[in-house]
Scaffold this motif. Structure first.
Motif, mmCIF file in Angstrom:
data_model
loop_
_atom_site.group_PDB
_atom_site.id
_atom_site.type_symbol
_atom_site.label_atom_id
_atom_site.label_comp_id
_atom_site.label_asym_id
_atom_site.label_seq_id
_atom_site.Cartn_x
_atom_site.Cartn_y
_atom_site.Cartn_z
ATOM 1 N N THR A 46 0.736 -1.348 0.100
ATOM 2 C CA THR A 46 -0.084 -0.061 0.129
ATOM 3 C C THR A 46 0.919 1.346 0.135
ATOM 4 O O THR A 46 1.683 1.462 0.765
ATOM 5 N N SER A 47 0.769 2.212 -0.918
ATOM 6 C CA SER A 47 1.471 3.498 -0.975
ATOM 7 C C SER A 47 1.105 4.421 0.173
ATOM 8 O O SER A 47 -0.165 4.410 0.520
ATOM 9 N N ALA A 207 -1.784 -12.344 -15.437
ATOM 10 C CA ALA A 207 -2.596 -11.435 -16.529
ATOM 11 C C ALA A 207 -2.324 -10.025 -15.799
ATOM 12 O O ALA A 207 -2.662 -8.993 -16.570
ATOM 13 N N TYR A 208 -2.296 -9.921 -14.363
ATOM 14 C CA TYR A 208 -2.195 -8.549 -13.774
ATOM 15 C C TYR A 208 -0.562 -8.240 -13.779
ATOM 16 O O TYR A 208 -0.320 -7.347 -13.020
ATOM 17 N N LEU A 209 0.482 -8.553 -14.511
ATOM 18 C CA LEU A 209 1.867 -8.301 -14.423
ATOM 19 C C LEU A 209 1.757 -6.874 -14.895
ATOM 20 O O LEU A 209 2.761 -5.678 -13.959
ATOM 21 N N GLY A 210 1.189 -6.159 -15.741
ATOM 22 C CA GLY A 210 1.083 -4.855 -16.232
ATOM 23 C C GLY A 210 0.432 -3.800 -15.030
ATOM 24 O O GLY A 210 1.181 -2.947 -14.895
ATOM 25 N N ARG A 211 -0.498 -4.604 -14.370
ATOM 26 C CA ARG A 211 -0.965 -3.433 -13.381
ATOM 27 C C ARG A 211 0.103 -3.513 -12.191
ATOM 28 O O ARG A 211 0.150 -2.369 -11.534
ATOM 29 N N ARG A 212 0.684 -4.606 -11.823
ATOM 30 C CA ARG A 212 1.607 -4.548 -10.608
ATOM 31 C C ARG A 212 2.764 -3.620 -10.854
ATOM 32 O O ARG A 212 3.159 -2.911 -10.071
ATOM 33 N N LEU A 213 3.277 -3.738 -12.179
ATOM 34 C CA LEU A 213 4.499 -2.922 -12.645
ATOM 35 C C LEU A 213 4.080 -1.444 -12.485
ATOM 36 O O LEU A 213 4.744 -0.357 -11.921
ATOM 37 N N SER A 214 2.852 -1.041 -12.902
ATOM 38 C CA SER A 214 2.231 0.333 -13.007
ATOM 39 C C SER A 214 2.206 0.893 -11.600
ATOM 40 O O SER A 214 2.290 1.984 -11.260
ATOM 41 N N GLU A 215 1.621 0.231 -10.719
ATOM 42 C CA GLU A 215 1.535 0.278 -9.133
ATOM 43 C C GLU A 215 2.858 0.774 -8.584
ATOM 44 O O GLU A 215 2.934 1.655 -7.742
ATOM 45 N N PHE A 216 3.702 -0.034 -8.884
ATOM 46 C CA PHE A 216 5.003 0.091 -8.312
ATOM 47 C C PHE A 216 5.526 1.275 -8.895
ATOM 48 O O PHE A 216 6.472 2.218 -8.110
ATOM 49 N N TYR A 217 5.791 1.498 -10.337
ATOM 50 C CA TYR A 217 6.408 2.750 -10.735
ATOM 51 C C TYR A 217 5.778 3.963 -10.275
ATOM 52 O O TYR A 217 6.200 5.196 -10.113
ATOM 53 N N GLU A 218 4.430 3.981 -10.142
ATOM 54 C CA GLU A 218 3.652 5.233 -9.627
ATOM 55 C C GLU A 218 3.876 5.662 -8.286
ATOM 56 O O GLU A 218 3.407 6.855 -7.950
ATOM 57 N N ARG A 219 4.533 4.886 -7.503
ATOM 58 C CA ARG A 219 5.031 5.272 -6.286
ATOM 59 C C ARG A 219 5.959 6.165 -6.172
ATOM 60 O O ARG A 219 6.525 6.536 -5.087
ATOM 61 N N SER A 220 6.526 6.332 -7.358
ATOM 62 C CA SER A 220 7.710 7.512 -7.659
ATOM 63 C C SER A 220 7.085 8.801 -7.655
ATOM 64 O O SER A 220 5.878 8.972 -7.512
#
Length: 438
Positions: A46-47, A207-220
């Motif tokens: 959780t961010s 199938a949720y790989l793209g969402r997990r990567l987006s969630e990670f980089y969006e915390r920058s």
């Protein structure tokens, strides 16, 4: 030290020495009395919230010329560094950890070899932080998760690193997070997803790989954080990607490029020629360039945008001329096109190439970068003028000032202004001599 979401009246606060589990204060809030200790708990997936995100207007100065001058990243930005095995991903991240203009470095070794983590542990304590003068290890946090550790720990390591980064960002610090490598993290996701019998996506990844990567980089981001006094903190994420066989069309690379704004394309052919950093200047890009040009114009030179455009134009034109050279040979080219190739070679070898082991060359200030690039372009312009007036490339290539161009890397920042002035004078004098002999 008050955890997020807790507010109210301080009932008591203690003084003295405490362990991280002992109560140091009590706060009376709407839901009752809350005990406060020196430890905070936060779910890593959780961010943490901020007051708002700020535009990326300040570059993260790294001291690496190809990055700062051609493909800069803003503070709070995101970078993808894909490349095949042996292309220099870890070396680039180590250099950024040592020299980047950040207060704290969080290095996440996710599924990588143990000797890479050992190298950091042995070299960083010996290096000096240029800001504080203390050992570099004092501002570095390592999340060690080597390839022989459990797969569940590998999946959690990336989240652990970004949560620690958010903790320090909330104190108003600038954080540089190095994730090496997100491909190993994605492989852990694939393995866990398979054990859970989830429906696989492309190449077996969930199938949720793209969402997990987006969630990670969006915390920058460069953020205005909660608390008093008013503070601004940033998290810059540099994520290495290790595509099998160097093929960046695979899902992890493509999903990463979709959410990051800087792409440093590592080239194994450059690495094999000992060209460091092995960032391909034709395939890389930075979407922060237009937003950061005002900062460079104000803090480095008003001519910076023009020099940047000229440099990229010359490198691009060299690539086109190389195809012609393959067909007809170098000697068949007109002298003006030989000047372009000569200037591009100087940019590549005397500016972009940088030694990580040389005490002077391992870090290059922005002012020195500007004067180095200005000197190379000035020589290229003078060569072009001389060729137009009838001079031959053979006579131009025998000028002694070309050796001074090659030695620019060896000059200290404090002495470079004097060296730069002498170099420009030598260029003008020798070009005049060449024209006089016509």
């Amino acid at each position: 030290m008050v955890p997020w979401g807790v507010s109210g009246e301080i009932m008591e606060i203690s003084s003295g020495s405490f362990t991280i589990l002992e109560t140091v204060a009590r706060i009376k809030g709407p839901s009752g009395i809350v005990d406060i200790s020196l430890r905070q708990e936060w779910p890593v997936r959780t961010s943490r919230r901020v007051q708002g995100k700020l535009p990326p207007l300040i570059p993260l100065i790294t001291g690496q010329r190809v990055i700062d001058s051609l493909f800069p990243v803003a503070k709070g930005g995101t970078v993808a560094v894909p490349g095949p095995f042996g292309s220099g991903k870890t070396v680039v991240q180590h250099q950024l950890s040592k020299w980047a203009d950040s207060d704290i470095v969080v290095y996440v070794g996710c599924g990588e070899r143990g000797n890479e983590m050992t190298e950091i542990l042995t070299t960083f304590p010996e290096l000096q932080d240029p800001k504080s003068g203390k050992p570099l290890m004092e501002r570095t946090i390592l999340i060690a998760n080597t390839s022989n550790m459990p797969v569940a720990a590998r999946e959690a390591s990336i989240y652990t690193g970004i949560t620690i980064a958010e903790y320090y960002r909330d104190m108003g610090y600038g954080i540089a997070l190095m994730a090496d490598s997100t491909s190993r993290w994605a492989e852990a996701l694939r393995e866990i997803s398979g054990r859970l019998e989830e429906m696989p996506g492309e190449e077996g990844y969930p199938a949720y790989l793209g969402r997990r990567l987006s969630e990670f980089y969006e915390r920058s981001g460069n953020s205005k954080v909660f608390g008093t006094p008013e503070r601004i903190g940033s998290i810059t994420i540099v994520g290495a990607v290790s595509p099998p066989g160097g093929d960046i069309s695979e899902p992890v690379s493509q999903n990463t490029l979709r959410v990051t704004r800087v792409f440093w394309a590592l080239d194994s052919s450059l690495a094999s020629r000992r060209h460091f950093p092995s960032i391909n200047w034709l395939n890389s890009y930075s979407l922060y360039q237009s937003e950061l040009l005002p900062w460079f114009s104000k803090n480095v030179s008003e001519k910076w945008p023009e020099i940047y455009r000229n440099s990229m134009s010359i490198l691009q034109k060299e690539s086109e001329l190389q195809e012609v050279v393959q067909l007809v040979g170098y000697d068949a080219l007109p002298d003006r096109e030989k000047v372009v190739l000569d200037t591009a070679r100087m940019i590549r070898e005397d500016f972009l190439q940088q030694s990580a082991f040389d005490e002077i060359d391992q870090f290059c200030s922005m002012q020195k970068q500007y004067m180095m690039l200005q000197s190379i372009l000035h020589l290229g312009e003078k060569e072009d003028e001389a060729v137009l007036k009838g001079a031959s490339m053979n006579s131009i290539q025998q000028m002694k000032c070309r050796n001074m161009i090659s030695r620019m890397k060896e000059v200290k920042d404090s002495d470079f202004q004097k060296y730069h002035d002498e170099l420009r004078e030598a260029i003008d004098t020798e070009i005049t001599d060449v024209l006089r002999r016509l």
